[in-house]
Design a protein around this motif. Sequence first.
Motif, PDB file in Angstrom:
ATOM      1  N   VAL A 191      -3.950  -8.773  99.378  1.00 20.33           N
ATOM      2  CA  VAL A 191      -5.472  -9.030  98.823  1.00 20.33           C
ATOM      3  C   VAL A 191      -5.589  -8.942  97.433  1.00 20.33           C
ATOM      4  O   VAL A 191      -6.151  -9.681  96.581  1.00 20.33           O
ATOM      5  N   ASP A 192      -4.791  -7.885  96.799  1.00 22.26           N
ATOM      6  CA  ASP A 192      -5.223  -7.493  95.368  1.00 22.26           C
ATOM      7  C   ASP A 192      -4.499  -8.545  94.707  1.00 22.26           C
ATOM      8  O   ASP A 192      -4.955  -8.380  93.559  1.00 22.26           O
ATOM      9  N   SER A 193      -3.367  -9.013  95.040  1.00 23.41           N
ATOM     10  CA  SER A 193      -2.658 -10.030  94.242  1.00 23.41           C
ATOM     11  C   SER A 193      -3.064 -11.404  94.534  1.00 23.41           C
ATOM     12  O   SER A 193      -2.495 -12.224  93.644  1.00 23.41           O
ATOM     13  N   ASP A 194      -4.083 -11.668  95.291  1.00 22.00           N
ATOM     14  CA  ASP A 194      -4.561 -13.032  95.365  1.00 22.00           C
ATOM     15  C   ASP A 194      -5.675 -13.326  94.325  1.00 22.00           C
ATOM     16  O   ASP A 194      -6.712 -12.575  94.489  1.00 22.00           O
ATOM     17  N   PRO A 195      -5.464 -14.202  93.613  1.00 20.85           N
ATOM     18  CA  PRO A 195      -6.624 -14.402  92.511  1.00 20.85           C
ATOM     19  C   PRO A 195      -7.756 -14.835  92.761  1.00 20.85           C
ATOM     20  O   PRO A 195      -8.977 -14.830  92.236  1.00 20.85           O
ATOM     21  N   SER A 196      -7.732 -15.680  94.084  1.00 18.28           N
ATOM     22  CA  SER A 196      -9.020 -16.299  94.599  1.00 18.28           C
ATOM     23  C   SER A 196      -9.802 -15.346  95.580  1.00 18.28           C
ATOM     24  O   SER A 196     -10.912 -15.534  95.812  1.00 18.28           O
ATOM     25  N   PHE A 197      -9.165 -14.191  95.923  1.00 17.03           N
ATOM     26  CA  PHE A 197     -10.067 -13.134  96.505  1.00 17.03           C
ATOM     27  C   PHE A 197     -11.109 -12.377  95.695  1.00 17.03           C
ATOM     28  O   PHE A 197     -10.733 -11.810  94.669  1.00 17.03           O
ATOM     29  N   GLN A 198     -12.167 -12.577  96.240  1.00 19.38           N
ATOM     30  CA  GLN A 198     -13.394 -11.734  95.337  1.00 19.38           C
ATOM     31  C   GLN A 198     -14.084 -10.790  96.015  1.00 19.38           C
ATOM     32  O   GLN A 198     -15.481 -10.524  95.891  1.00 19.38           O
ATOM     33  N   GLY A 199     -13.444 -10.105  97.125  1.00 18.51           N
ATOM     34  CA  GLY A 199     -13.870  -8.973  97.795  1.00 18.51           C
ATOM     35  C   GLY A 199     -15.355  -9.061  98.251  1.00 18.51           C
ATOM     36  O   GLY A 199     -15.401 -10.093  99.340  1.00 18.51           O
ATOM     37  N   SER A 200     -16.139  -8.340  98.106  1.00 15.91           N
ATOM     38  CA  SER A 200     -17.595  -8.220  98.851  1.00 15.91           C
ATOM     39  C   SER A 200     -18.455  -8.903  98.289  1.00 15.91           C
ATOM     40  O   SER A 200     -19.762  -8.947  98.692  1.00 15.91           O
ATOM     41  N   ARG A 201     -18.169  -9.902  97.450  1.00 14.51           N
ATOM     42  CA  ARG A 201     -19.206 -10.715  96.883  1.00 14.51           C
ATOM     43  C   ARG A 201     -19.871 -11.576  97.919  1.00 14.51           C
ATOM     44  O   ARG A 201     -19.372 -12.032  98.855  1.00 14.51           O
ATOM     45  N   GLN A 202     -20.996 -11.726  97.773  1.00 16.78           N
ATOM     46  CA  GLN A 202     -22.191 -12.363  98.847  1.00 16.78           C
ATOM     47  C   GLN A 202     -22.110 -13.910  98.122  1.00 16.78           C
ATOM     48  O   GLN A 202     -22.560 -14.065  97.057  1.00 16.78           O
ATOM     49  N   TYR A 203     -21.945 -15.001  99.136  1.00 21.55           N
ATOM     50  CA  TYR A 203     -22.254 -16.272  98.795  1.00 21.55           C
ATOM     51  C   TYR A 203     -23.426 -16.747  99.540  1.00 21.55           C
ATOM     52  O   TYR A 203     -23.913 -16.404 100.518  1.00 21.55           O
ATOM     53  N   THR A 204     -23.858 -17.850  98.817  1.00 21.25           N
ATOM     54  CA  THR A 204     -25.418 -18.468  99.156  1.00 21.25           C
ATOM     55  C   THR A 204     -24.908 -19.787  99.511  1.00 21.25           C
ATOM     56  O   THR A 204     -24.045 -20.530  99.134  1.00 21.25           O
ATOM     57  N   PHE A 205     -26.171 -20.509 100.221  1.00 24.46           N
ATOM     58  CA  PHE A 205     -25.974 -22.089 100.158  1.00 24.46           C
ATOM     59  C   PHE A 205     -25.780 -22.633  98.601  1.00 24.46           C
ATOM     60  O   PHE A 205     -25.269 -23.896  98.664  1.00 24.46           O
ATOM     61  N   LEU A 206     -26.336 -22.103  97.681  1.00 23.69           N
ATOM     62  CA  LEU A 206     -26.437 -22.821  96.517  1.00 23.69           C
ATOM     63  C   LEU A 206     -24.659 -22.871  95.922  1.00 23.69           C
ATOM     64  O   LEU A 206     -24.474 -23.776  95.138  1.00 23.69           O
ATOM     65  N   GLU A 207     -23.877 -22.114  96.618  1.00 22.44           N
ATOM     66  CA  GLU A 207     -22.456 -22.301  96.307  1.00 22.44           C
ATOM     67  C   GLU A 207     -21.709 -23.781  96.487  1.00 22.44           C
ATOM     68  O   GLU A 207     -21.026 -24.392  95.984  1.00 22.44           O
ATOM     69  N   LEU A 208     -22.448 -24.396  97.697  1.00 21.99           N
ATOM     70  CA  LEU A 208     -22.327 -25.819  98.103  1.00 21.99           C
ATOM     71  C   LEU A 208     -22.714 -26.676  97.075  1.00 21.99           C
ATOM     72  O   LEU A 208     -22.237 -27.900  97.009  1.00 21.99           O
ATOM     73  N   ILE A 209     -23.617 -26.323  96.032  1.00 25.94           N
ATOM     74  CA  ILE A 209     -24.029 -27.403  95.057  1.00 25.94           C
ATOM     75  C   ILE A 209     -23.331 -27.074  93.668  1.00 25.94           C
ATOM     76  O   ILE A 209     -23.069 -28.162  92.971  1.00 25.94           O
ATOM     77  N   ARG A 210     -23.209 -25.944  93.214  1.00 26.82           N
ATOM     78  CA  ARG A 210     -22.465 -25.580  92.094  1.00 26.82           C
ATOM     79  C   ARG A 210     -21.159 -26.067  92.145  1.00 26.82           C
ATOM     80  O   ARG A 210     -20.728 -26.422  91.120  1.00 26.82           O
ATOM     81  N   ASP A 211     -20.451 -26.118  93.058  1.00 30.36           N
ATOM     82  CA  ASP A 211     -19.182 -26.208  93.006  1.00 30.36           C
ATOM     83  C   ASP A 211     -19.031 -27.969  93.528  1.00 30.36           C
ATOM     84  O   ASP A 211     -19.313 -28.394  94.316  1.00 30.36           O
ATOM     85  N   ARG A 212     -18.285 -28.650  92.598  1.00 33.69           N
ATOM     86  CA  ARG A 212     -18.483 -30.355  92.784  1.00 33.69           C
ATOM     87  C   ARG A 212     -17.675 -30.605  93.951  1.00 33.69           C
ATOM     88  O   ARG A 212     -18.117 -31.390  94.658  1.00 33.69           O
ATOM     89  N   SER A 213     -16.529 -29.810  94.235  1.00 38.00           N
ATOM     90  CA  SER A 213     -15.674 -30.262  95.389  1.00 38.00           C
ATOM     91  C   SER A 213     -16.510 -29.958  96.641  1.00 38.00           C
ATOM     92  O   SER A 213     -16.352 -30.784  97.541  1.00 38.00           O
TER      93      SER A 213
END
Length: 524
Positions: free
Chosen positions: A305-327
């Motif tokens: 987990v610590d070595s995975d650069p995409s892991f962002q721990g306890s960060r909370q995601y919202t619906f806006l994530e689907l809009i911010r990221d183009r993919s």
Amino acid sequence: QIDPDMKTTSDYLEEVIEEIGGFGKFQVLLHGSILLSKVSITWSLLIMAFAGAAPDWWCVYPNTTASGAINYNTTVLPSSSPNVTVPEMTKSFQTCTPPSNESSVCQSFVFDDSMRTIINEWGLICDDKWVTATVSSVQMAGLLISGLLGGQLADVIGRKPTFYVSILILSVSNIVAGFSTSWIMFAVTRFIIGLGCGAYLTVFYTFSVEFTPTKFRPIQIAVPDWSIWAALLGFFSYILKDWKSLHILTGGLTGLSLFTWWIVPESFRWLVSHDKLAEADKVIKKIARMNNHPKPDLNKLRAVVDSDPSFQGSRQYTFLELIRDRSLLKTTALAGVGWFSCGYAYYAISYSVDQLSGDLYLNMFLLSVIDIPALMSIWYLSNRLGRRWTCLGYFMIGSAACLGVAVSQMIDVDSGLQKTLINGFALAAKFGVSASWAAIMAFTTEVYPTVVRNIGYGTQNSISRIGALIAPQLVLVNKVTPGVMYIICFVVTLTSAITCLLLKETKDKTISDNLEVRVAGNRK
């Protein structure tokens, strides 16, 4: 032992699943528990196919006299009015306008009480015929709202609590609906049922997928549990013939699923993605024990987990994530076309069952069992042809069949052949649409990473409810202008077939748990 070197958290957890038994006893119990709970969602959503069906009815006029156009053999009315006689019911009397020899309006409405629906419960015909379609749309509005909220909730507080809260809501609200004293009270309870359905639908599949190895992911869709419960709804509708009894039975059976709380754990993928490694460790060891496999060595999980650069721990995601990221935005838009068309077409076909010729209960049964071969083919075809081509093929089948129904309904010929063609094409359309929805459902859970999977899946469920919300209104329009509802089915399913090709194939791919490194880097 699992080698964490150069592995992402997703790859590591995928190997953990295999190490603790793959698709073993635990997974069978998990999927069995969800299969049992499907009665809640299936009956809750489809019960309006019976509850909103119009029984035979006619008007009583104060001065009706015989005319050559109508058979006036008298018939005793239902037991509620045993001493009243009226002319034998014909199509001429199933109308809101009086006969030519009558200047008055209906003195009263008389219903065939061999079946009890909300229509003869509250007289929802003629000027009030809009109520039934509106109640169905109100329910779908509840699903639309909770699709978004439920997805967010499942990603924030967990899959398990969201799943069981939805079941509790469905159990209680169905029982209360059975005791409704007005159509307004009934509409309110249907809205609450819709809220429970939306939350359930956003979480049940992603919940099971996160415990399941790659090649077994479509199995929850391939097992025709929805179709079996839908067919049983047709059977119990025939036995009970009463909308109140059906709601109370639905609530009681749904409540039984609450006892599986002590069998089903929280998703260990969700726990890991929220940096709750100690709790994830307990869940993984529980699964290994139930599958009769040795407990895996998870001491290296923290290092992975610590070595995975995409892991962002306890960060909370919202619906806006689907809009911010183009993919993610592109994925959501493309998949959304398919979900919208499935939501519209599935419920339009289901709720218009009383417009087919023949016995209502038999047609309900046939429209349900036709899903079984459709769903059972998904597992094989998804793994053989891939997710994209499976979606494409079934959308094309549904599109062609919808066109067949539309053309058959628009031909102004009242013949046995026409009725047979309409029923046959309707069954084929239901087959194609049901299989398409199952295929794109499996597809959708794989294109979103774990940290936003329920948000993405919930969003798609909400999009489908926009189509489902429109469907009852078009069912009403189709009674006046035959073919319109199915022409729209043809257009939206054909469009969905095209958009499926633009989604990325996920066959044999490891499902992602976190957003890509590129995305994380752009936010620093």
